[in-house]
Scaffold this motif. Structure first.
Motif, PDB file in Angstrom:
ATOM      1  N   THR A   3      40.107  56.858  37.691  1.00  0.00           N
ATOM      2  CA  THR A   3      39.112  56.961  36.620  1.00  0.00           C
ATOM      3  C   THR A   3      38.532  55.591  36.297  1.00  0.00           C
ATOM      4  O   THR A   3      39.162  54.556  36.527  1.00  0.00           O
ATOM      5  CB  THR A   3      39.725  57.543  35.325  1.00  0.00           C
ATOM      6  OG1 THR A   3      40.773  56.687  34.903  1.00  0.00           O
ATOM      7  CG2 THR A   3      40.255  58.942  35.527  1.00  0.00           C
ATOM      8  N   THR A   5      35.912  53.709  33.143  1.00  0.00           N
ATOM      9  CA  THR A   5      35.172  53.921  31.905  1.00  0.00           C
ATOM     10  C   THR A   5      33.937  53.034  31.931  1.00  0.00           C
ATOM     11  O   THR A   5      33.946  51.951  32.504  1.00  0.00           O
ATOM     12  CB  THR A   5      36.016  53.584  30.658  1.00  0.00           C
ATOM     13  OG1 THR A   5      36.510  52.254  30.799  1.00  0.00           O
ATOM     14  CG2 THR A   5      37.174  54.530  30.504  1.00  0.00           C
ATOM     15  N   GLU A  32      30.424  67.009  37.639  1.00  0.00           N
ATOM     16  CA  GLU A  32      30.695  67.852  36.479  1.00  0.00           C
ATOM     17  C   GLU A  32      30.494  67.067  35.193  1.00  0.00           C
ATOM     18  O   GLU A  32      30.616  65.845  35.183  1.00  0.00           O
ATOM     19  CB  GLU A  32      32.151  68.309  36.507  1.00  0.00           C
ATOM     20  CG  GLU A  32      32.441  69.343  37.571  1.00  0.00           C
ATOM     21  CD  GLU A  32      33.883  69.851  37.490  1.00  0.00           C
ATOM     22  OE1 GLU A  32      34.236  70.675  38.328  1.00  0.00           O
ATOM     23  OE2 GLU A  32      34.630  69.415  36.593  1.00  0.00           O
ATOM     24  N   GLY A  33      30.227  67.782  34.132  1.00  0.00           N
ATOM     25  CA  GLY A  33      30.077  67.130  32.822  1.00  0.00           C
ATOM     26  C   GLY A  33      29.046  67.877  31.999  1.00  0.00           C
ATOM     27  O   GLY A  33      28.123  68.473  32.542  1.00  0.00           O
ATOM     28  N   ASP A  34      29.215  67.808  30.688  1.00  0.00           N
ATOM     29  CA  ASP A  34      28.297  68.530  29.788  1.00  0.00           C
ATOM     30  C   ASP A  34      26.881  67.973  29.871  1.00  0.00           C
ATOM     31  O   ASP A  34      26.662  66.917  30.450  1.00  0.00           O
ATOM     32  CB  ASP A  34      28.795  68.399  28.346  1.00  0.00           C
ATOM     33  CG  ASP A  34      30.063  69.209  28.123  1.00  0.00           C
ATOM     34  OD1 ASP A  34      30.312  70.146  28.918  1.00  0.00           O
ATOM     35  OD2 ASP A  34      30.796  68.892  27.171  1.00  0.00           O
ATOM     36  N   ALA A  37      25.850  64.133  29.800  1.00  0.00           N
ATOM     37  CA  ALA A  37      26.995  63.315  30.215  1.00  0.00           C
ATOM     38  C   ALA A  37      26.534  62.115  31.048  1.00  0.00           C
ATOM     39  O   ALA A  37      27.076  61.019  30.935  1.00  0.00           O
ATOM     40  CB  ALA A  37      27.982  64.162  31.016  1.00  0.00           C
ATOM     41  N   SER A 123      33.804  63.770  37.617  1.00  0.00           N
ATOM     42  CA  SER A 123      33.728  64.447  36.314  1.00  0.00           C
ATOM     43  C   SER A 123      33.414  63.403  35.261  1.00  0.00           C
ATOM     44  O   SER A 123      34.155  62.424  35.120  1.00  0.00           O
ATOM     45  CB  SER A 123      35.064  65.087  35.953  1.00  0.00           C
ATOM     46  OG  SER A 123      35.343  66.120  36.843  1.00  0.00           O
ATOM     47  N   GLU A 125      32.862  62.454  31.340  1.00  0.00           N
ATOM     48  CA  GLU A 125      33.126  62.886  29.975  1.00  0.00           C
ATOM     49  C   GLU A 125      32.562  61.873  28.995  1.00  0.00           C
ATOM     50  O   GLU A 125      32.737  60.666  29.166  1.00  0.00           O
ATOM     51  CB  GLU A 125      34.633  62.984  29.777  1.00  0.00           C
ATOM     52  CG  GLU A 125      35.058  64.273  29.111  1.00  0.00           C
ATOM     53  CD  GLU A 125      36.566  64.302  28.981  1.00  0.00           C
ATOM     54  OE1 GLU A 125      37.052  64.015  27.880  1.00  0.00           O
ATOM     55  OE2 GLU A 125      37.241  64.574  29.997  1.00  0.00           O
ATOM     56  N   ARG A 126      31.915  62.404  27.968  1.00  0.00           N
ATOM     57  CA  ARG A 126      31.339  61.538  26.941  1.00  0.00           C
ATOM     58  C   ARG A 126      32.445  61.197  25.947  1.00  0.00           C
ATOM     59  O   ARG A 126      33.061  62.095  25.378  1.00  0.00           O
ATOM     60  CB  ARG A 126      30.221  62.332  26.254  1.00  0.00           C
ATOM     61  CG  ARG A 126      29.329  61.565  25.336  1.00  0.00           C
ATOM     62  CD  ARG A 126      28.279  62.540  24.794  1.00  0.00           C
ATOM     63  NE  ARG A 126      27.305  61.899  23.947  1.00  0.00           N
ATOM     64  CZ  ARG A 126      27.475  61.634  22.649  1.00  0.00           C
ATOM     65  NH1 ARG A 126      28.602  61.976  22.059  1.00  0.00           N
ATOM     66  NH2 ARG A 126      26.522  61.041  21.960  1.00  0.00           N
ATOM     67  N   THR A 127      32.716  59.918  25.751  1.00  0.00           N
ATOM     68  CA  THR A 127      33.776  59.520  24.829  1.00  0.00           C
ATOM     69  C   THR A 127      33.213  58.953  23.529  1.00  0.00           C
ATOM     70  O   THR A 127      33.881  58.920  22.509  1.00  0.00           O
ATOM     71  CB  THR A 127      34.706  58.477  25.483  1.00  0.00           C
ATOM     72  OG1 THR A 127      33.897  57.434  26.033  1.00  0.00           O
ATOM     73  CG2 THR A 127      35.540  59.091  26.584  1.00  0.00           C
ATOM     74  N   ARG A 132      31.566  56.551  28.462  1.00  0.00           N
ATOM     75  CA  ARG A 132      31.810  57.652  29.390  1.00  0.00           C
ATOM     76  C   ARG A 132      33.077  57.368  30.170  1.00  0.00           C
ATOM     77  O   ARG A 132      33.347  56.237  30.534  1.00  0.00           O
ATOM     78  CB  ARG A 132      30.660  57.799  30.407  1.00  0.00           C
ATOM     79  CG  ARG A 132      29.281  58.052  29.811  1.00  0.00           C
ATOM     80  CD  ARG A 132      29.146  59.421  29.196  1.00  0.00           C
ATOM     81  NE  ARG A 132      27.773  59.703  28.781  1.00  0.00           N
ATOM     82  CZ  ARG A 132      27.283  59.391  27.583  1.00  0.00           C
ATOM     83  NH1 ARG A 132      28.030  58.786  26.691  1.00  0.00           N
ATOM     84  NH2 ARG A 132      26.027  59.693  27.278  1.00  0.00           N
ATOM     85  N   GLN A 133      33.805  58.451  30.459  1.00  0.00           N
ATOM     86  CA  GLN A 133      34.915  58.323  31.381  1.00  0.00           C
ATOM     87  C   GLN A 133      34.564  59.096  32.641  1.00  0.00           C
ATOM     88  O   GLN A 133      34.166  60.268  32.558  1.00  0.00           O
ATOM     89  CB  GLN A 133      36.194  58.860  30.773  1.00  0.00           C
ATOM     90  CG  GLN A 133      37.362  58.675  31.731  1.00  0.00           C
ATOM     91  CD  GLN A 133      38.702  58.833  31.055  1.00  0.00           C
ATOM     92  OE1 GLN A 133      38.995  59.870  30.473  1.00  0.00           O
ATOM     93  NE2 GLN A 133      39.526  57.819  31.132  1.00  0.00           N
TER      94      GLN A 133
END
Ligand code: ADP
Ligand code: MG
Length: 158
Positions: A3, A5, A32-34, A37, A123, A125-127, A132-133
């Motif tokens: 991963t 960031t 992937e991601g919303d 993202a 993938s 992900e919004r942190t 983002r991760q």
């Protein structure tokens, strides 16, 4: 899996640029991601590294875009697709079975059963607003080796 960031769009673009320097023809990359993202931003930077000069926009409405860089890049966005038959209709399987260029797929998780056996997955992900991760993983042995190489490149620059 590894991963990373990022704390800005530029940092995410830089990661995509690093992947672009290493990615091989015949690779399928799933993102992937919303919404929001950073999937399309990632593809834009990747495409630029691969020599695409024109505009790269999300194919949400036309489902697939083709760009010419150092090889053809097929950019899918499955967000609006409703049935698996539609995938067939847009020729999805012809592009992903034995890809001649690089295939990039946004929203692969809408049709998990339809993804090819071997792919690299990112993938996002919004942190926080700008945080983002990004998790990089893969399926298949061929990509396993590639992923290790990429991890080293991202961390050390070579
Ligand atoms: P998606 O395709 O996943 O729906 P987009 O790439 O279209 O998302 O949009 C991502 C948005 O988030 C852009 O407006 C971008 O500027 C913003 N953003 C803010 N911080 C980051 C970051 N660290 N990485 C990627 N995008 C970021
Ligand atoms: Mg998008």
């Amino acid at each position: 899996m590894f991963t990373c960031t990022t704390n800005s769009p530029e940092e995410t673009a830089d990661l995509a640029n690093k992947l672009g320097q290493k990615i091989r023809e015949g690779t399928v990359l799933c993102l992937e991601g919303d919404l929001g993202a950073g999937k399309t931003l990632f593809v834009q930077s990747l495409a630029k590294t691969l020599g695409v000069e024109g505009e790269v926009t999300s194919p949400t409405f036309n489902l697939m875009n083709i760009y010419e860089g150092i090889c053809p890049i097929y950019h899918f966005d499955l967000y609006r697709l409703e049935t698996e038959e539609e995938l067939d209709e847009i020729g999805f399987y012809e592009y992903t079975e034995e890809p001649e260029g690089i295939v990039v797929i946004e929203w692969p998780d809408k049709f998990p059963e339809s993804m090819p056996e071997d792919y690299i997955k990112v993938s996002i992900e919004r942190t926080s607003e700008k945080g983002r991760q990004l998790a990089f993983s893969c399926t298949g042995e061929r990509n396993e080796e590639f992923l290790k190489e990429l991890e080293t490149f991202v961390n050390t620059g070579h």
